[in-house]
Scaffold this active site. Structure first.
Site, short mmCIF file in Angstrom:
data_model
loop_
_atom_site.label_atom_id
_atom_site.label_comp_id
_atom_site.label_asym_id
_atom_site.label_seq_id
_atom_site.Cartn_x
_atom_site.Cartn_y
_atom_site.Cartn_z
CG HIS A 409 39.74 10.34 -23.44
ND1 HIS A 409 39.86 9.31 -23.79
CD2 HIS A 409 40.90 11.41 -23.64
CE1 HIS A 409 41.23 9.13 -24.89
NE2 HIS A 409 41.74 10.17 -24.34
CD GLU A 410 42.21 15.43 -24.04
OE1 GLU A 410 42.92 15.59 -22.88
OE2 GLU A 410 41.88 14.86 -24.79
CG HIS A 413 44.45 12.02 -20.22
ND1 HIS A 413 45.38 10.20 -20.87
CD2 HIS A 413 44.12 11.83 -21.39
CE1 HIS A 413 45.36 10.07 -21.83
NE2 HIS A 413 44.49 11.25 -22.41
ZN LIG Z 1 44.09 11.23 -24.62
#
Ligand SMILES: [Zn+2]
Ligand SMILES: *[C@@H]1O[C@H](CO)[C@@H](O)[C@H](O)[C@H]1NC(C)=O
Ligand SMILES: [Ca+2]
Length: 603
Positions: A409-410, A413
């Site tokens: 998830h990170e 980004h």
């Molecule tokens: Zn996030």
């Protein structure tokens, strides 16, 4: 030579909970989602800053595309020239009002990012992007150019030194020595300001801002927030499952994406968790970046869940896993278009374009915090910064770096912030665009974990929470009973992770529709060729990022995905895409967070 890594299976996940950001303020109207973000900044969170981003327009031109003004001349296609002339004609601005920011040629489209300028000074938040198809026809055009009512002198009356001091005081941090720039900033009242643009960091809070300091009035007018924040909750885990999840992989690097594998930058070869795409280390981002050593290249450390994460073997296991996941995502996303010239994270770009020296720095068990993780995405050429913290809710404590969902998830980004808007890290800043940023990050984790032709409901943290509802408000699902979120929900939501759930659920439905129509490839993570539904999906998701305008909305991001299909697959999936979006309220006539289920004629 065998490179062995111990990784945690993607299907075994700790809990991931992105709860609220720093903002509690209510938003008065839906339009603010599309042009603003309210941030509480400064010492003791005392300053409320409404950052403004001019609304962007977006047009797509389907499979055929449009001629650009220079086409009539019959010269050989030149991407910057064609883009600049198209923007001038389209917006009726003079040649000295536009300047090229960046450009790259992808597999299915060619992209140019253009800034508005005045007196040779670029506007920070007035940008345009033109995409051409491979025949040199205009495929799409996004713009947030402005016609300011007033523009001040382009010669600053406030010194850089004074502006730095103002930025440091206002934002409670320290200037990081990254070279400042002078840029105009379009303001909400229709005027423009001249600003010193200065990077400010605070290693305690993790803040990393670009401050726009008025170069005539010496005050902070706006910020770019490079950090995507999230809160993660770790719940007790089943030790047996975690242990069974470890698997030894040999030579996992993809040598198309990482030509010198994961432990070399082409010049220096390491036997540590340091390489061209990432460096993982314990301690903080400021006190040192000594990477993890290994015995040869055998990174085989089996986590001991009964002892503290800070014991040596657990530090090794966590550092190795984070290094593994970030490198894997580098290789997967590279094959789908997040390459050097498309502003990815690598130290050595092997002469393939883009700015290098920006591998991801991953601090594991970072001393700056607990119970969280974050990812900062500055512009191409500055390292992405991933910070993983320990979690204090259990005994022994847990390590976020062992949670693949968190790392995926990170890391995502970084992909979405770099590819939208031409590598500036400035184009997912509004509430709505920031929300979609969270949605793409969940979607990448979802895509990586689907393993068969029936797209499963996706629940973050399902195994560890042992809760069918998971840790989001709803599982991602094709059933609108299981997940009722739709476009209209966005109008009732103000927090980026909640808005992200709406987008991620739409994309889950797009993925399921494509897999229903075209089947599933179990090798899509390493093989981007072929026409399986999940392969098509990741192409469209990544191809659409540089097509969409700066600070996209649900509407423009949808249009970019449909145009991506026109560019790469000649529009073969147009009706599948429209039907999937329309099923969640994002049909042809959707607007202002009002649902519409209409699809184009013939669908
Ligand atoms: Zn996030
Ligand atoms: C970082 O932020 C904290 C909390 O607001 C503050 O106490 C500290 O002084 C800041 N650091 C700098 C260098 O300004
Ligand atoms: Ca780069």
């Amino acid at each position: 030579m065998a490179f062995s890594f111990v990784k945690l299976l993607a299907s075994v996940s700790l809990a991931l909970l992105c709860t609220s950001g720093a903002v509690a303020a209510p938003w008065p109207s839906s339009i603010s989602h599309e042009t603003k973000r309210t941030r509480i900044v400064g010492r003791d969170a005392t300053l409320k800053l409404d950052t403004f981003h001019p609304a962007s327009t977006f047009e797509t031109f389907g499979v055929d595309g449009l001629d650009h003004p220079l086409a009539a001349r019959g010269d050989e296609f030149d991407l910057p020239d064609a883009a600049l002339s198209f923007v001038q004609t389209k917006l009726d601005v003079s040649q000295d009002a536009v300047t090229l920011k960046s450009s790259f040629v992808g597999e299915a489209a060619q992209h140019a990012f253009v800034k508005q300028q005045h007196d040779g000074v670029a506007f920070a938040n007035a940008v345009a992007n033109v995409a051409f198809n491979m025949d040199g026809k205009v495929a799409s055009f996004g713009s947030s150019f402005v016609a300011p009512s007033t523009i001040p002198s382009s010669t600053p009356s406030v010194s850089l030194e004074d502006a730095i001091s103002t930025a440091e005081q206002t934002l409670s941090g320290t200037f990081n020595s990254h070279t400042p720039t002078l840029e105009f900033l379009a303001l909400e009242d229709g005027s423009a300001a001249l600003t010193h643009v200065i990077q400010i960091q605070n290693d305690t809070t993790g803040d990393w801002f670009e401050a726009f300091v008025d170069a005539h009035e010496n005050k902070v007018l706006s910020v770019t927030d490079f950090v995507s924040r999230a809160s993660f909750r770790v719940l007790p885990i089943d030790e047996e499952i975690l242990t069974e999840g470890f698997q030894t992989l040999t030579d996992p690097a993809d040598t198309t994406a990482s030509p010198d594998a994961w432990n070399s930058d082409g010049t220096t070869t390491t036997t540590t968790t340091a390489g061209n795409n990432a460096i993982a280390f314990k301690t903080s981002q400021t006190t040192g970046t000594t990477s993890q050593s290994s015995s040869g290249l055998n990174f085989i450390y089996v986590q001991d869940a009964t002892t503290a994460p800070t014991t040596a073997v657990n530090v090794h296991a966590a550092t190795t896993n984070a290094f593994y996941v970030v490198n894997t995502i580098h290789d997967v996303s590279y094959k789908y278009g997040f390459t050097e010239s498309a502003f990815n994270f690598q130290n050595n770009n092997f002469g393939k374009g883009g700015s290098g020296n920006d591998r991801v720095t991953i601090s594991v068990q970072d001393a700056a915090g607990t119970n969280n993780a974050d990812f900062a995405t500055p512009a191409d050429g500055q390292s992405g910064r991933m910070r993983m913290f320990l979690w204090t809710e259990t005994s022994p404590q847990r390590d976020g770096a062992l949670e693949n969902d968190i790392v995926s998830h990170e890391n995502t980004h970084g992909i979405t912030n770099r590819m939208t808007g031409g590598g500036t890290g400035r184009c997912l800043q509004t509430t709505e665009a920031g929300g979609m940023g969270e949605g793409w990050s969940d979607t990448m984790a979802n895509w990586l974990e689907q393993d068969g032709p029936t797209i499963q409901d996706y629940v973050l943290g399902q195994y560890v929470t042992n809760d069918p509802a998971g840790i989001r408000t709803h599982p991602y699902s094709t059933s609108s009973t299981t997940n009722p979120l739709n476009y209209a929900s966005v109008g009732t939501l103000n927090e980026v992770h909640n808005i992200g759930e709406v987008w991620a659920n739409m994309l889950h439905n797009v993925l399921a529709s494509l897999v229903n129509a075209h089947g599933f490839s179990s090798t899509a993570r390493t093989d981007p060729t072929g026409n399986a539904g999940n392969t098509i999906f990741l192409h469209l998701m990544i191809d659409a990022l540089p097509l969409q305008p700066c600070n996209p909305t649900f509407l423009t991001a949808r249009d970019a995905i449909i145009q991506a299909d026109a560019n790469r697959f000649a529009g073969a999936n147009k009706c599948i895409l429209w039907n999937a979006f329309a099923s969640r309220g994002l049909g042809v006539n959707a607007a202002n967070h009002r649902n519409d289920a209409t699809v184009p004629a013939g669908c």
